[in-house]
Design an enzyme around this catalytic site. Structure first.
Site, PDB file in Angstrom:
ATOM      1  N   HIS A   1       0.828  -1.210   0.000  1.00  0.00           N
ATOM      2  CA  HIS A   1       0.000   0.000   0.000  1.00  0.00           C
ATOM      3  C   HIS A   1       0.866   1.265   0.000  1.00  0.00           C
ATOM      4  O   HIS A   1       0.612   2.216  -0.735  1.00  0.00           O
ATOM      5  CB  HIS A   1      -0.905   0.019   1.230  1.00  0.00           C
TER       6      HIS A   1
ATOM      7  N   CYS B   1      -1.228  -3.881 -16.745  1.00  0.00           N
ATOM      8  CA  CYS B   1      -1.786  -2.898 -15.813  1.00  0.00           C
ATOM      9  C   CYS B   1      -1.187  -3.030 -14.423  1.00  0.00           C
ATOM     10  O   CYS B   1      -1.587  -2.324 -13.500  1.00  0.00           O
ATOM     11  CB  CYS B   1      -3.312  -3.019 -15.743  1.00  0.00           C
TER      12      CYS B   1
END
EC number: 2.7.3.9
Length: 556
Positions: A186, A486
């Site tokens: 994160h 991606c």
């Protein structure tokens, strides 16, 4: 004397400044017994603290927006988890203080996750942060975090909680270095979104003395401790050249000889759209729709709510390409109304498309909402399924899209090695592939993407991973269809050239990386990219592959 350390570079740029350490949280409150008549009062204190922390996390998310908002809203839900709260109240009822009950309840839940093989290691770090915030509030002490300073500095920490990373002030925090984490954690993703140079997985980072001057190269992962004037000048010169190249870079993605490589943005919701437009993204290559489902872990969002959110994004890219990933729930993104609570190995269990096929009404509502959102718009909508394993998965998804009346291209994400190995078979059911290199690396190397100790196996330069990319791209070319990337691999400018050389037809990344990739592609021909890709695949390690590709691209 100058010394050099090596971590994992996760966010481009150079930062030179003094070390400031993240404050250490109060981890363990004293174990005291309280009389039974005080239990109700202590339970009330616990509930108030939990609600206050959840509200603070939500407010931080609203301020940060984008992907950070989704991460922080997930933490807020974690703080108010009813099972955890029930355990806290039970412990208080038998004599614990509110703060001790919170500490022990969270510790028990943490142990359960750790014993599950640390597949939820990233969630464990978030859980620790929530616990520390609640305990600090109950003890009446400030929540230690980003240090106060009037002067810019380089932040050093064991790890950074999303709540801290999301609101870093780039004017003060020149860059950051952590001992833990990996390229897809994160904190790494949010650092790229902020445009803050960052290096993670640096052993011994916490031992850097406070006030020491260090130079952080967020591209190479190098840390120069007490850098010489020569090193500083070299890094600053390279940074200035990079900045000038970025300023001169505009327009679509294209190699020096005119080979088009559309550069798309990864987004988490409408809040990420302005940044994507600002850097000239040619569309969206990954629209993560999970953000809509995090508001209420017990219920799916209504069709109307989904239509509104999807249309906001689709309207922003008239005539552009928008690739939407349907809900990817499970593993480290559990939803109470969808995902099993007792899976021994969630990352290898029911997640992604498997979850949606078990709950066809959720998939049908999402596909119908996308169809309605696109009505009357000139946008080129493409919809893809996460965690496709084989042709049967691809067919089930394509059938669901057709049944929902969705007029769009249907695609499959390649995140499981079987999908890369059998890509031609999958492409007989869908119209495009999109490589999610983060999970593809995780499953190829049996290396949890949230565990810093195995971060070398999460390096997208690993030759085995490049082989799987090549297989997928070759299959797409043979079938006359497209194959994009991606995953975070696309955000590395040099690796973007290699991916282009492997036959990838589009690249999608965090908006902040697009100018870097555009400028680098523009300096090299397709033939150079192909030679760099071939050189990288002959290597035996990620470092060797990177060095081989760089040598080709620099003309050595």
């Amino acid at each position: 004397m100058e010394t050099t350390l090596r971590g994992v570079g996760v966010s481009h740029g150079v930062a030179i400044g003094e070390v400031r350490h993240m404050g250490t949280a109060v981890l363990e409150p004293p174990a005291k017994q309280v009389p039974g008549q005080d239990a109700e009062r202590e339970q009330g204190r616990a509930r108030q603290a939990v609600d206050a922390v959840a509200a603070d996390l939500t407010a931080r998310g609203n301020l940060a927006g984008g992907e950070a908002q989704a991460v922080l809203e997930a933490q807020a839900l974690m703080a108010q988890d009813p099972e955890l709260m029930s355990d806290v109240e039970r412990r208080i009822a038998v004599g614990s203080t509110a703060e001790r009950a919170v500490y022990d309840a969270f510790a028990a839940y943490r142990e359960l996750l750790a014993n599950a093989g640390e597949y939820l290691a990233g969630r464990v770090a978030d859980l620790d942060d929530v616990r520390n915030r609640i305990v600090a509030r109950l003890l009446g002490v400030p929540m230690p975090g980003v240090p106060d300073s009037d002067h810019p500095y380089v932040l050093v920490a064991r790890d950074l909680a999303p709540a801290d990373t999301a609101l870093l002030d780039p004017a003060l925090v020149l860059g950051f270095v952590t001992e833990e984490g990996g390229p897809t954690s994160h904190s790494a993703i949010l650092a790229r979104a902020l445009g803050v140079p960052a290096v993670v997985a640096l052993p011994g980072a916490g031992e850097l003395p406070e006030g020491t001057v260090i130079a952080v190269d967020g591209s190479s992962g190098d840390i120069f401790v007490n850098p010489t004037g020569e090193t500083t000048a070299r890094l600053e010169s390279a940074a200035a050249e990079r900045k000038a190249a970025l300023a001169a870079s505009s327009g679509p993605g294209v190699t020096a000889d005119g080979h088009k490589v559309p550069l798309l943005a990864n987004i988490g919701g409408p809040a990420d759209v302005p940044a994507a437009l600002e850097v000239g993204a040619e569309g969206v290559g990954l629209f993560r729709t999970e953000f809509l489902f995090l508001d209420d872990s017990k219920n799916a969002p209504s069709e109307e709510k989904q239509v509104t959110a999807y249309r906001q994004v689709l309207e922003a890219f008239p005539e552009g390409r928008v690739v939407v990933r349907v809900l990817d729930a499970g593993a480290d993104k559990p939803l109470e109304f969808l995902t099993p609570a007792d899976e021994p190995n969630p990352a290898l269990g029911v997640r992604g498309l498997r979850t949606l096929l078990d709950h066809p009404e959720v998939l049908r509502t999402q596909l119908t909402a996308l169809a309605k959102a696109a009505e009357g718009l000139p946008v080129h909508l493409e919809v893809m399924a996460p965690m496709v394993a084989d042709r049967a998965d691809a067919k089930a998804f394509a059938d669901a899209c057709r049944e929902a009346g969705l007029h769009a291209k249907y695609g499959a994400m390649v995140e499981i090695p079987s999908a890369a190995l059998r890509a031609r078979s999958i492409l007989r059911e869908v119209e495009f592939l999109s490589l999610g290199t983060n999970d593809l690396a995780q499953y190829t190397f049996a290396a949890d993407r949230q565990v810093g100790a195995v971060s070398r196996l999460q390096d997208p330069w690993q030759p085995a991973l490049l082989d799987l990319v090549a297989l997928s791209a070759e299959a797409a070319r043979a079938e006359g269809k497209s194959c994009g990337v991606c995953g975070e691999a696309a955000s590395d400018p040099v690796l973007a050239c290699v991916l282009t050389g492997l036959g990838v037809t589009s690249l999608s990344m965090g908006a902040a990386s697009i100018p870097y990739v555009r400028a680098t592609l523009a300096k090299h021909t397709l033939a150079q990219c192909e030679r760099a890709a071939a050189a990288a695949r002959t290597a035996d390690s990620a470092d060797e592959a990177r060095a081989a590709a760089q040598a080709v691209l620099s003309g050595e």
